[in-house]
Design a protein around this motif. Structure first.
Motif, PDB file in Angstrom:
ATOM      1  N   LYS A   1      26.181  43.088  41.082  1.00  0.00           N
ATOM      2  CA  LYS A   1      26.261  43.014  39.475  1.00  0.00           C
ATOM      3  C   LYS A   1      25.339  42.196  38.947  1.00  0.00           C
ATOM      4  CE  LYS A   1      28.283  39.758  37.986  1.00  0.00           C
ATOM      5  NZ  LYS A   1      29.433  38.576  37.292  1.00  0.00           N
ATOM      6  N   TRP A   2      24.800  41.121  39.699  1.00  0.00           N
ATOM      7  CA  TRP A   2      23.592  40.218  39.370  1.00  0.00           C
ATOM      8  C   TRP A   2      22.318  40.971  39.481  1.00  0.00           C
ATOM      9  CZ3 TRP A   2      24.738  37.260  35.848  1.00  0.00           C
ATOM     10  CH2 TRP A   2      25.868  36.540  35.850  1.00  0.00           C
ATOM     11  N   THR A   3      22.177  42.065  40.574  1.00  0.00           N
ATOM     12  CA  THR A   3      21.063  42.712  40.645  1.00  0.00           C
ATOM     13  C   THR A   3      20.716  43.449  39.393  1.00  0.00           C
ATOM     14  OG1 THR A   3      21.043  42.474  43.011  1.00  0.00           O
ATOM     15  CG2 THR A   3      19.878  44.310  42.338  1.00  0.00           C
ATOM     16  N   ALA A   4      21.771  44.157  39.240  1.00  0.00           N
ATOM     17  CA  ALA A   4      21.686  45.313  37.992  1.00  0.00           C
ATOM     18  C   ALA A   4      21.455  44.501  36.702  1.00  0.00           C
ATOM     19  CB  ALA A   4      22.974  45.781  37.719  1.00  0.00           C
ATOM     20  N   VAL A   5      21.908  43.278  36.318  1.00  0.00           N
ATOM     21  CA  VAL A   5      21.575  42.577  35.274  1.00  0.00           C
ATOM     22  C   VAL A   5      20.080  42.143  35.323  1.00  0.00           C
ATOM     23  CG1 VAL A   5      21.760  40.141  34.055  1.00  0.00           C
ATOM     24  CG2 VAL A   5      23.724  41.453  35.021  1.00  0.00           C
ATOM     25  N   GLY A   6      19.601  41.841  36.513  1.00  0.00           N
ATOM     26  CA  GLY A   6      18.285  41.280  36.716  1.00  0.00           C
ATOM     27  C   GLY A   6      17.309  42.418  36.681  1.00  0.00           C
ATOM     28  N   VAL A   7      17.654  43.492  37.227  1.00  0.00           N
ATOM     29  CA  VAL A   7      16.772  44.961  36.966  1.00  0.00           C
ATOM     30  C   VAL A   7      16.580  45.061  35.517  1.00  0.00           C
ATOM     31  CG1 VAL A   7      16.650  47.320  37.289  1.00  0.00           C
ATOM     32  CG2 VAL A   7      17.094  45.694  39.252  1.00  0.00           C
ATOM     33  N   LYS A   8      17.708  45.179  34.828  1.00  0.00           N
ATOM     34  CA  LYS A   8      17.769  45.435  33.274  1.00  0.00           C
ATOM     35  C   LYS A   8      16.857  44.551  32.416  1.00  0.00           C
ATOM     36  CE  LYS A   8      22.068  48.200  33.668  1.00  0.00           C
ATOM     37  NZ  LYS A   8      23.488  48.212  33.402  1.00  0.00           N
ATOM     38  N   ALA A   9      16.929  43.316  32.919  1.00  0.00           N
ATOM     39  CA  ALA A   9      16.292  42.176  32.251  1.00  0.00           C
ATOM     40  C   ALA A   9      14.854  42.471  32.472  1.00  0.00           C
ATOM     41  CB  ALA A   9      16.735  40.919  32.533  1.00  0.00           C
ATOM     42  N   ALA A  10      14.362  42.699  33.571  1.00  0.00           N
ATOM     43  CA  ALA A  10      13.016  42.948  34.137  1.00  0.00           C
ATOM     44  C   ALA A  10      12.325  44.135  33.449  1.00  0.00           C
ATOM     45  CB  ALA A  10      12.669  43.185  35.506  1.00  0.00           C
ATOM     46  N   GLU A  11      13.331  45.104  33.233  1.00  0.00           N
ATOM     47  CA  GLU A  11      12.738  46.353  32.544  1.00  0.00           C
ATOM     48  C   GLU A  11      12.496  46.204  31.147  1.00  0.00           C
ATOM     49  OE1 GLU A  11      12.064  49.623  33.869  1.00  0.00           O
ATOM     50  OE2 GLU A  11      12.649  49.042  35.800  1.00  0.00           O
ATOM     51  N   MET A  12      13.256  45.323  30.504  1.00  0.00           N
ATOM     52  CA  MET A  12      12.929  44.881  29.102  1.00  0.00           C
ATOM     53  C   MET A  12      11.856  44.083  28.774  1.00  0.00           C
ATOM     54  SD  MET A  12      17.139  44.579  27.785  1.00  0.00           S
ATOM     55  CE  MET A  12      16.600  43.965  26.323  1.00  0.00           C
ATOM     56  N   ILE A  13      11.705  43.154  29.961  1.00  0.00           N
ATOM     57  CA  ILE A  13      10.673  42.117  29.554  1.00  0.00           C
ATOM     58  C   ILE A  13       9.435  42.931  30.122  1.00  0.00           C
ATOM     59  CG2 ILE A  13       9.873  40.054  30.494  1.00  0.00           C
ATOM     60  CD1 ILE A  13      12.885  39.120  31.017  1.00  0.00           C
ATOM     61  N   TYR A  14       9.299  43.470  31.159  1.00  0.00           N
ATOM     62  CA  TYR A  14       8.087  44.048  31.712  1.00  0.00           C
ATOM     63  C   TYR A  14       8.035  45.532  31.595  1.00  0.00           C
ATOM     64  CZ  TYR A  14       7.968  39.363  33.904  1.00  0.00           C
ATOM     65  OH  TYR A  14       8.089  38.124  33.846  1.00  0.00           O
ATOM     66  N   ASN A  15       7.762  46.063  30.397  1.00  0.00           N
ATOM     67  CA  ASN A  15       8.015  47.647  30.093  1.00  0.00           C
ATOM     68  C   ASN A  15       6.865  48.368  30.362  1.00  0.00           C
ATOM     69  OD1 ASN A  15       6.762  46.531  27.837  1.00  0.00           O
ATOM     70  ND2 ASN A  15       8.215  46.925  26.548  1.00  0.00           N
ATOM     71  N   GLU A  16       5.658  47.728  30.536  1.00  0.00           N
ATOM     72  CA  GLU A  16       4.200  48.477  30.940  1.00  0.00           C
ATOM     73  C   GLU A  16       4.559  49.025  32.458  1.00  0.00           C
ATOM     74  OE1 GLU A  16       4.015  44.889  30.388  1.00  0.00           O
ATOM     75  OE2 GLU A  16       4.091  45.020  28.464  1.00  0.00           O
ATOM     76  N   SER A  17       3.799  50.252  32.582  1.00  0.00           N
ATOM     77  CA  SER A  17       3.764  50.755  33.780  1.00  0.00           C
ATOM     78  C   SER A  17       2.918  49.951  34.974  1.00  0.00           C
ATOM     79  CB  SER A  17       3.156  52.162  33.941  1.00  0.00           C
ATOM     80  OG  SER A  17       1.798  52.037  33.332  1.00  0.00           O
ATOM     81  N   GLY A  18       3.107  50.172  36.173  1.00  0.00           N
ATOM     82  CA  GLY A  18       2.364  49.215  37.139  1.00  0.00           C
ATOM     83  C   GLY A  18       2.814  47.830  37.431  1.00  0.00           C
ATOM     84  N   MET A  19       4.038  47.446  36.968  1.00  0.00           N
ATOM     85  CA  MET A  19       4.501  46.053  36.936  1.00  0.00           C
ATOM     86  C   MET A  19       5.632  45.918  38.111  1.00  0.00           C
ATOM     87  SD  MET A  19       3.904  44.469  33.344  1.00  0.00           S
ATOM     88  CE  MET A  19       3.653  42.929  33.902  1.00  0.00           C
ATOM     89  N   GLY A  20       5.637  46.862  39.006  1.00  0.00           N
ATOM     90  CA  GLY A  20       6.663  46.990  39.980  1.00  0.00           C
ATOM     91  C   GLY A  20       7.014  45.660  40.585  1.00  0.00           C
ATOM     92  N   ASP A  21       5.793  45.101  41.124  1.00  0.00           N
ATOM     93  CA  ASP A  21       5.786  43.833  41.841  1.00  0.00           C
ATOM     94  C   ASP A  21       6.239  42.699  41.006  1.00  0.00           C
ATOM     95  OD1 ASP A  21       5.220  45.096  44.265  1.00  0.00           O
ATOM     96  OD2 ASP A  21       3.080  44.640  43.951  1.00  0.00           O
ATOM     97  N   VAL A  22       5.815  42.672  39.874  1.00  0.00           N
ATOM     98  CA  VAL A  22       6.118  41.501  38.982  1.00  0.00           C
ATOM     99  C   VAL A  22       7.721  41.752  38.584  1.00  0.00           C
ATOM    100  CG1 VAL A  22       5.973  40.852  36.394  1.00  0.00           C
ATOM    101  CG2 VAL A  22       4.078  41.359  37.963  1.00  0.00           C
ATOM    102  N   LYS A  23       8.166  42.661  38.415  1.00  0.00           N
ATOM    103  CA  LYS A  23       9.554  43.139  38.170  1.00  0.00           C
ATOM    104  C   LYS A  23      10.454  42.600  39.401  1.00  0.00           C
ATOM    105  CE  LYS A  23       9.063  46.950  35.076  1.00  0.00           C
ATOM    106  NZ  LYS A  23       9.255  48.275  34.891  1.00  0.00           N
ATOM    107  N   LYS A  24      10.057  43.012  40.578  1.00  0.00           N
ATOM    108  CA  LYS A  24      10.792  42.714  41.889  1.00  0.00           C
ATOM    109  C   LYS A  24      10.850  41.196  42.081  1.00  0.00           C
ATOM    110  CE  LYS A  24       9.755  46.631  44.781  1.00  0.00           C
ATOM    111  NZ  LYS A  24       9.235  47.361  45.933  1.00  0.00           N
ATOM    112  N   ASN A  25       9.715  40.543  41.674  1.00  0.00           N
ATOM    113  CA  ASN A  25       9.486  39.106  41.977  1.00  0.00           C
ATOM    114  C   ASN A  25      10.678  38.296  40.825  1.00  0.00           C
ATOM    115  OD1 ASN A  25       7.794  38.607  44.034  1.00  0.00           O
ATOM    116  ND2 ASN A  25       6.172  38.815  42.817  1.00  0.00           N
ATOM    117  N   TYR A  26      10.697  38.930  39.625  1.00  0.00           N
ATOM    118  CA  TYR A  26      11.532  38.478  38.668  1.00  0.00           C
ATOM    119  C   TYR A  26      13.032  38.494  39.096  1.00  0.00           C
ATOM    120  CZ  TYR A  26      14.174  38.184  34.155  1.00  0.00           C
ATOM    121  OH  TYR A  26      15.209  37.753  33.295  1.00  0.00           O
TER     122      TYR A  26
END
Length: 109
Positions: A33-58
């Motif tokens: 559940k918390w992973t899903a919340v974090g992934v959705k938040a990361a997608e909203m915050i870092y919506n540019e392409s090529g930011m996969g590592d930044v999203k994972k760290n978030y």
């Protein structure tokens, strides 16, 4: 209760007591559940392409803020499963309009 994740394989494969199995299942659902919340938040915050590592760290930092200190491979697996679920939900919403509504009706019964 804290869970010893080093024994997770044993518990998931049917070992351990019923209480241990129940605790592991509850914790896994909570982490998912918390992973899903974090992934959705990361997608909203870092919506540019090529930011996969930044999203994972978030997501990793987000999970740590919730008290889950997981190794990077586990976080990667959780993120991949969450993204796959989100893609499946998006596909079903487009390919099967109304299917999500029908599922909600079943849950209410």
């Amino acid at each position: 209760d804290k869970i010893d994740f080093s024994k997770l394989d044993i518990v998931l494969l049917g070992g351990g007591s019923d209480r241990e199995q129940m605790l592991v299942c509850e914790k896994l659902k909570e982490i998912q559940k918390w992973t899903a919340v974090g992934v959705k938040a990361a997608e909203m915050i870092y919506n540019e392409s090529g930011m996969g590592d930044v999203k994972k760290n978030y997501v990793r930092r987000f999970l740590e803020s919730k008290g889950y200190k997981l190794d990077i491979d586990t976080v990667d697996a959780l993120i991949e499963a969450t993204v796959r679920d989100m893609q499946q939900e998006a596909f079903e919403a487009v390919a099967l309009p109304g299917a999500a509504d029908e599922g909600e009706e079943e849950k209410e019964d």
